[in-house]
Design an enzyme around this catalytic site. Structure first.
Site, PDB file in Angstrom:
ATOM      1  N   GLU A 199     -24.972 -16.692 -12.631  1.00  0.00           N
ATOM      2  CA  GLU A 199     -24.240 -15.594 -12.003  1.00  0.00           C
ATOM      3  C   GLU A 199     -25.006 -15.065 -10.791  1.00  0.00           C
ATOM      4  O   GLU A 199     -26.231 -15.090 -10.787  1.00  0.00           O
ATOM      5  CB  GLU A 199     -24.082 -14.455 -13.022  1.00  0.00           C
TER       6      GLU A 199
ATOM      7  N   GLU B 176       3.963   1.652  -1.105  1.00  0.00           N
ATOM      8  CA  GLU B 176       4.615   1.879  -2.402  1.00  0.00           C
ATOM      9  C   GLU B 176       3.614   2.488  -3.381  1.00  0.00           C
ATOM     10  O   GLU B 176       3.929   3.396  -4.145  1.00  0.00           O
ATOM     11  CB  GLU B 176       5.148   0.559  -2.973  1.00  0.00           C
ATOM     12  N   TYR B 177       2.366   1.959  -3.319  1.00  0.00           N
ATOM     13  CA  TYR B 177       1.315   2.485  -4.193  1.00  0.00           C
ATOM     14  C   TYR B 177       1.077   3.969  -3.886  1.00  0.00           C
ATOM     15  O   TYR B 177       1.035   4.809  -4.783  1.00  0.00           O
ATOM     16  CB  TYR B 177       0.023   1.684  -3.978  1.00  0.00           C
ATOM     17  N   ASP B 178       0.962   4.273  -2.585  1.00  0.00           N
ATOM     18  CA  ASP B 178       0.715   5.670  -2.200  1.00  0.00           C
ATOM     19  C   ASP B 178       1.832   6.590  -2.680  1.00  0.00           C
ATOM     20  O   ASP B 178       1.582   7.719  -3.087  1.00  0.00           O
ATOM     21  CB  ASP B 178       0.582   5.787  -0.675  1.00  0.00           C
TER      22      ASP B 178
ATOM     23  N   CYS C  18     -35.475  21.143  24.064  1.00  0.00           N
ATOM     24  CA  CYS C  18     -36.331  19.965  24.274  1.00  0.00           C
ATOM     25  C   CYS C  18     -35.548  18.912  25.066  1.00  0.00           C
ATOM     26  O   CYS C  18     -34.421  18.577  24.700  1.00  0.00           O
ATOM     27  CB  CYS C  18     -36.767  19.391  22.934  1.00  0.00           C
TER      28      CYS C  18
ATOM     29  N   ARG D 162     -29.651   3.427 -15.358  1.00  0.00           N
ATOM     30  CA  ARG D 162     -30.602   2.786 -16.249  1.00  0.00           C
ATOM     31  C   ARG D 162     -31.782   3.718 -16.548  1.00  0.00           C
ATOM     32  O   ARG D 162     -32.306   3.746 -17.649  1.00  0.00           O
ATOM     33  CB  ARG D 162     -31.091   1.493 -15.588  1.00  0.00           C
TER      34      ARG D 162
ATOM     35  N   CYS E 285     -44.546  18.287  20.192  1.00  0.00           N
ATOM     36  CA  CYS E 285     -43.481  17.316  20.460  1.00  0.00           C
ATOM     37  C   CYS E 285     -43.936  16.369  21.575  1.00  0.00           C
ATOM     38  O   CYS E 285     -44.380  16.832  22.633  1.00  0.00           O
ATOM     39  CB  CYS E 285     -42.215  18.053  20.871  1.00  0.00           C
TER      40      CYS E 285
ATOM     41  N   TYR F 135     -21.234  -7.554 -15.692  1.00  0.00           N
ATOM     42  CA  TYR F 135     -21.766  -8.873 -16.064  1.00  0.00           C
ATOM     43  C   TYR F 135     -22.295  -8.991 -17.496  1.00  0.00           C
ATOM     44  O   TYR F 135     -22.745 -10.048 -17.891  1.00  0.00           O
ATOM     45  CB  TYR F 135     -22.869  -9.304 -15.090  1.00  0.00           C
TER      46      TYR F 135
ATOM     47  N   LEU G   2     -35.076  -8.082 -16.240  1.00  0.00           N
ATOM     48  CA  LEU G   2     -35.111  -9.551 -16.361  1.00  0.00           C
ATOM     49  C   LEU G   2     -36.446 -10.072 -15.861  1.00  0.00           C
ATOM     50  O   LEU G   2     -37.048  -9.498 -14.952  1.00  0.00           O
ATOM     51  CB  LEU G   2     -34.007 -10.172 -15.499  1.00  0.00           C
TER      52      LEU G   2
ATOM     53  N   ASP H 239     -27.714  -7.086  -5.716  1.00  0.00           N
ATOM     54  CA  ASP H 239     -28.825  -6.209  -5.374  1.00  0.00           C
ATOM     55  C   ASP H 239     -28.306  -4.781  -5.226  1.00  0.00           C
ATOM     56  O   ASP H 239     -28.099  -4.281  -4.137  1.00  0.00           O
ATOM     57  CB  ASP H 239     -29.451  -6.689  -4.060  1.00  0.00           C
TER      58      ASP H 239
ATOM     59  N   LYS I  11     -27.018 -12.614  -8.623  1.00  0.00           N
ATOM     60  CA  LYS I  11     -27.811 -11.428  -8.957  1.00  0.00           C
ATOM     61  C   LYS I  11     -27.548 -10.406  -7.862  1.00  0.00           C
ATOM     62  O   LYS I  11     -27.962 -10.570  -6.720  1.00  0.00           O
ATOM     63  CB  LYS I  11     -29.294 -11.769  -9.055  1.00  0.00           C
TER      64      LYS I  11
ATOM     65  N   LYS J 134     -34.970 -15.815  -8.048  1.00  0.00           N
ATOM     66  CA  LYS J 134     -34.834 -14.990  -6.850  1.00  0.00           C
ATOM     67  C   LYS J 134     -34.759 -15.834  -5.575  1.00  0.00           C
ATOM     68  O   LYS J 134     -35.444 -16.845  -5.458  1.00  0.00           O
ATOM     69  CB  LYS J 134     -36.041 -14.036  -6.728  1.00  0.00           C
TER      70      LYS J 134
ATOM     71  N   CYS K 144     -41.740  17.278  24.917  1.00  0.00           N
ATOM     72  CA  CYS K 144     -41.807  18.528  25.687  1.00  0.00           C
ATOM     73  C   CYS K 144     -43.057  19.350  25.388  1.00  0.00           C
ATOM     74  O   CYS K 144     -43.284  20.378  26.009  1.00  0.00           O
ATOM     75  CB  CYS K 144     -40.573  19.379  25.442  1.00  0.00           C
TER      76      CYS K 144
ATOM     77  N   CYS L 293     -38.922  19.222  16.373  1.00  0.00           N
ATOM     78  CA  CYS L 293     -39.392  19.920  17.569  1.00  0.00           C
ATOM     79  C   CYS L 293     -38.772  21.322  17.557  1.00  0.00           C
ATOM     80  O   CYS L 293     -37.572  21.471  17.354  1.00  0.00           O
ATOM     81  CB  CYS L 293     -38.958  19.161  18.822  1.00  0.00           C
TER      82      CYS L 293
ATOM     83  N   ASP M 265       0.833  -1.208   0.000  1.00  0.00           N
ATOM     84  CA  ASP M 265       0.000   0.000   0.000  1.00  0.00           C
ATOM     85  C   ASP M 265       0.866   1.255   0.000  1.00  0.00           C
ATOM     86  O   ASP M 265       0.564   2.228  -0.665  1.00  0.00           O
ATOM     87  CB  ASP M 265      -0.893   0.032   1.250  1.00  0.00           C
TER      88      ASP M 265
HETATM   89  S1  IVH Z   1     -28.007  -9.198 -16.909  1.00  0.00           S
HETATM   90  C1  IVH Z   1     -30.294  -7.822 -20.707  1.00  0.00           C
HETATM   91  N1  IVH Z   1     -26.742 -10.120 -14.808  1.00  0.00           N
HETATM   92  O1  IVH Z   1     -30.905  -7.276 -12.179  1.00  0.00           O
HETATM   93  C2  IVH Z   1     -30.062  -8.294 -19.342  1.00  0.00           C
HETATM   94  N2  IVH Z   1     -28.371  -8.420 -14.474  1.00  0.00           N
HETATM   95  O2  IVH Z   1     -33.797  -7.479 -12.282  1.00  0.00           O
HETATM   96  C3  IVH Z   1     -29.104  -7.489 -18.568  1.00  0.00           C
HETATM   97  N3  IVH Z   1     -28.576  -7.683 -12.122  1.00  0.00           N
HETATM   98  O3  IVH Z   1     -31.402  -4.615 -14.427  1.00  0.00           O
HETATM   99  C4  IVH Z   1     -29.015  -7.826 -17.144  1.00  0.00           C
HETATM  100  N4  IVH Z   1     -27.034  -9.008 -11.306  1.00  0.00           N
HETATM  101  O4  IVH Z   1     -29.515  -4.420 -12.669  1.00  0.00           O
HETATM  102  C5  IVH Z   1     -27.679  -9.260 -15.259  1.00  0.00           C
HETATM  103  N5  IVH Z   1     -25.482 -10.996 -13.056  1.00  0.00           N
HETATM  104  C6  IVH Z   1     -26.414 -10.134 -13.500  1.00  0.00           C
HETATM  105  C7  IVH Z   1     -27.096  -9.257 -12.635  1.00  0.00           C
HETATM  106  C8  IVH Z   1     -28.082  -8.420 -13.168  1.00  0.00           C
HETATM  107  C9  IVH Z   1     -27.907  -8.057 -11.021  1.00  0.00           C
HETATM  108  C10 IVH Z   1     -29.647  -6.665 -12.114  1.00  0.00           C
HETATM  109  C11 IVH Z   1     -29.601  -5.687 -13.260  1.00  0.00           C
HETATM  110  C12 IVH Z   1     -30.928  -5.834 -13.948  1.00  0.00           C
HETATM  111  C13 IVH Z   1     -31.776  -6.381 -12.837  1.00  0.00           C
HETATM  112  C14 IVH Z   1     -33.007  -7.077 -13.346  1.00  0.00           C
END
Ligand code: IVH
Length: 667
Positions: free
Chosen positions: A117, A36-38, A434, A140, A413, A229, A84, A121, A119, A319, A416, A429, A34
């Site tokens: 893959e 050296e990077y800095d 208070c 998006r 409030c 992804y 999706l 959140d 998903k 999901k 008080c 408030c 770290d």
């Molecule tokens: S592919 C054309 N891959 O999930 C399809 N989406 O509910 C492009 N998301 O809008 C999406 N992980 O924001 C893809 N491994 C993954 C993902 C992923 C999370 C999200 C993405 C998408 C939303 C749909």
């Protein structure tokens, strides 16, 4: 050096730093330390400051954030950003497999390959690179038009500004997710609660709020990460890519962070098995997943299947069940916090969600209650994610039977009885004295990270305020043994201990004192920045908005709040009284020791709160981090250690227990 030589040096440094970022953030395999990077980064920053003509928007130095914007520009997506379709059960997924094969004319008995893959959140973001350089990053939005968040995305540490392949494509449009780790989410919320702001409901909202900051320096402080992804379009690239799994590999080689949990599954049963495996380790991952995405691997198949108006036919999200439950809102009460803000809280019929009994959930603001259309007496879905505050998702309107009633913010409030005033989205408030505000301010003042008065618990604070013994924080230093012993459940011994702790707290650091004052938006980190810049109270009191804004990491909200705090005479009086009672600042210089410059991470339960050990380590010049990396020096292990232990073992990090830590600190 001639100008040419300077330019050459700058180019070399940028190239080296881009490469080291790639080793660190994508390969998880750094080859320099770290420090050296800095050193490289500092050298580059100095040259760029001296020779502004060589400015480059993609220099590794932009990671701290550039100039604030007035608003976000709109960006039209050349290709719409699709969402999706969701599946919730094994049969939904098997049906997807059946439909796909029917469409493609593949016999039902044959297995097709899927890229499976995680998903993530978070928040979907689109990145466009031309000739290997990041040009545009956009949200998006509605799928057709998003917002230009390029400046902010440039500050995300693991997003490559320059692609690492020697011959990058002329053009690439790639999609990924912006995320906050659970640790970062908790850190940000702790700071927000301490500084009187509303906490975020979940990491996704926090990530969305962080990417939509007009000041990129604010975004930079949030430590977002991004995982890519999907290649939406690629032109002028030497390699032919024919499957999704290959695309993920290519992305990684180009320098994009991808997930190590991507898997190529043969047939639908393998995808379902993999989803179950990921579900099992879901809680131990640093960020939140809400399922897996199953994508047909072959691009020729994907092309045949195409898209519906809103989603690809070649993918489905499987999901995970959310950690949700239904219960009844028995009442909505109002909490008054340190800054006088009234927060509605749902009192729930206790319900078990994912192993924890939940009986209260914050409803955040009146706007949230209206938006979600929540009534007292409603049966509601309540959700809990990881260590996060439970959240009311929505009411079950079909179960309303006429007994439900709307909640109204009180005009007065609840603590008080003073008038409540509306302040933006918040209700506050109007009484600056208070008791609730005072109680919360005292609790903050005595807390460990502030003046650290041991044993000064909530029960004592409540009594001192209710009995009119303490009417501002400085009165704490006037307390004597008799007064303390008059309180319920305080005997001679406790009174003596408290007085010793109060006396001890008089020697503190300037940063802790600033933090203890409870200035709105000034959490522990900002307090440290202020203490570093204005080395005395006199200077801090005199600071103007411009002085404050010139500090890296301080924006308008904080500056205004600090100026307004010091312009109030009662605050100045309190500070003067505190100083007259003997509060003084000890020199913050770190002691030299064996742990100077060494990094530490804690896991599991220790004999005292982590904050205690953090302070000891920092006092001796050590650094405390949140997550394990190859460069970490020590992992300190308590009881029931988490996944950090196996990660540290993998990296060969030195593992020590509490006792060994204390020994090290003594040496
Ligand atoms: S592919 C054309 N891959 O999930 C399809 N989406 O509910 C492009 N998301 O809008 C999406 N992980 O924001 C893809 N491994 C993954 C993902 C992923 C999370 C999200 C993405 C998408 C939303 C749909």
């Amino acid at each position: 050096m001639t100008k040419n030589e300077v330019k050459k040096k700058i180019d070399e440094l940028r190239k080296a730093l881009h490469y080291h970022n790639y080793r660190y953030y994508v390969l998880d395999d750094p080859i320099i330390s770290d420090s050296e990077y800095d050193n490289l980064l500092t050298e580059l920053k100095e040259l760029e400051n001296k020779f502004p003509e060589f400015y480059d928007e993609n220099s590794p130095t932009v990671k701290v954030g550039g100039k604030p914007l007035n608003k976000f520009e709109k960006v039209e997506h050349k290709i719409p950003m699709f969402s999706l379709d969701d599946g919730f059960s094994e049969s939904d997924i098997k049906e997807f497999d059946l439909k796909v094969k029917r469409f493609l004319g593949v016999p039902q008995s044959e297995a097709i390959d899927y890229s499976v893959e995680p998903k993530f959140d978070g928040l979907s973001i689109d990145l466009i690179y031309e000739d290997g350089k990041l040009k545009v990053a956009s949200t998006r939005g509605d799928g057709f038009v998003g917002e230009d968040v390029t400046q902010n995305v440039r500050t995300i540490k693991n997003v490559p500004l320059i692609l690492s392949k020697d011959n990058p494509p002329n053009y690439i449009d790639v999609q990924g997710e912006v995320l906050l780790t659970k640790d970062e989410f908790n850190r940000i919320n702790d700071e927000r609660i301490k500084s009187g702001s509303q906490p975020f409901a979940n990491p996704r909202n926090a990530a969305a709020g962080s990417i939509r900051q007009l000041d990129p320096k604010e975004t930079a402080k949030r430590n977002l990460i991004m995982i890519m992804y999907y290649i939406r379009q690629i032109d002028g690239f030497s390699m032919k890519i024919s499957t999704q799994y290959e695309a993920l590999e290519v992305l990684r080689k180009m320098g994009f962070p991808t997930s190590k949990y991507n898997k190529l599954a043969h047939g639908i049963n393998e995808t379902i098995e993999y989803k179950k495996e990921l579900e099992k380790i879901r809680d131990s991952l640093p960020y939140e997943l809400d399922g897996v995405v199953i994508k047909i691997n072959r691009f020729d198949f994907q092309e045949k299947l195409g898209f519906t108006t809103k989603s690809p036919r070649w993918a489905i999200a499987f999901k995970f069940p959310a950690e949700q439950a239904t219960t009844k809102i028995l009442d909505i009460q109002v909490n008054v916090g340190r800054t006088g803000i009234l927060t509605p809280v749902a009192i729930l019929r206790p319900v078990n969600i994912g192993g924890a009994l939940v009986s209260r959930a914050s409803l955040y603001t009146m706007d949230e209650i209206e938006k979600k259309n929540i009534m007292i007496g409603d049966v509601v879905f309540v959700q809990r994610a990881g260590d996060v505050i439970p959240e009311v998702v929505k009411p079950v309107k079909d179960l309303r039977d006429g007994t439900q009633r709307h909640f109204k913010m009180p005009d007065r409030c609840p603590v008080c009885g003073s008038k409540v005033v509306k302040d933006g989205a918040y209700y506050r408030c109007s009484n600056i004295n208070c008791p609730s505000v005072l109680k919360e301010s005292i609790k903050h003042f005595v807390s460990r990270k502030a003046m650290n008065i041991d044993g000064f618990g909530n029960k004592i604070v409540e009594q001192l305020v209710d009995k009119w013994i303490v009417s501002d924080v400085s009165d704490i230093y006037k307390l004597d043994k008799e007064t303390l012993m008059d309180l319920d459940r305080v005997g001679e011994q406790l009174a003596e201990n408290l007085l010793t702790a109060i006396e001890k707290s008089k020697g503190t650091t300037f940063a802790k004192f600033i933090y203890a004052l409870g200035i709105r938006h000034v959490g522990e980190y900002v307090a440290k920045l202020l203490a570093e810049r204005f080395d005395s109270l006199e200077n801090l009191k005199k600071a103007t908005r411009e002085d404050l804004l010139s500090i890296d990491g301080i924006g308008e909200e904080i500056s205004d709040s600090v100026v307004s705090f010091f312009s109030e005479s009662r605050n100045i009086e309190t500070i003067d009284k505190l100083l007259s009672y003997g509060i003084h600042f000890e020199n913050g210089k770190k002691e030299q020791s064996k742990v100077s410059g060494k990094s530490f991470v804690f896991t599991g339960t220790l004999a005292k709160p982590r904050e205690h050990f953090k302070e000891l380590v920092e006092k001796k010049g050590g650094i405390v981090r949140n997550s394990v990396s190859k460069n970490l020096d020590y992992l300190v292990v308590g009881e029931n250690p988490g996944s950090k232990l196996s990660k540290a073992k993998k990296f060969g990090v030195k593992i020590i227990n509490e006792e060994e830590l204390l020994k090290l600190l003594e040496e």
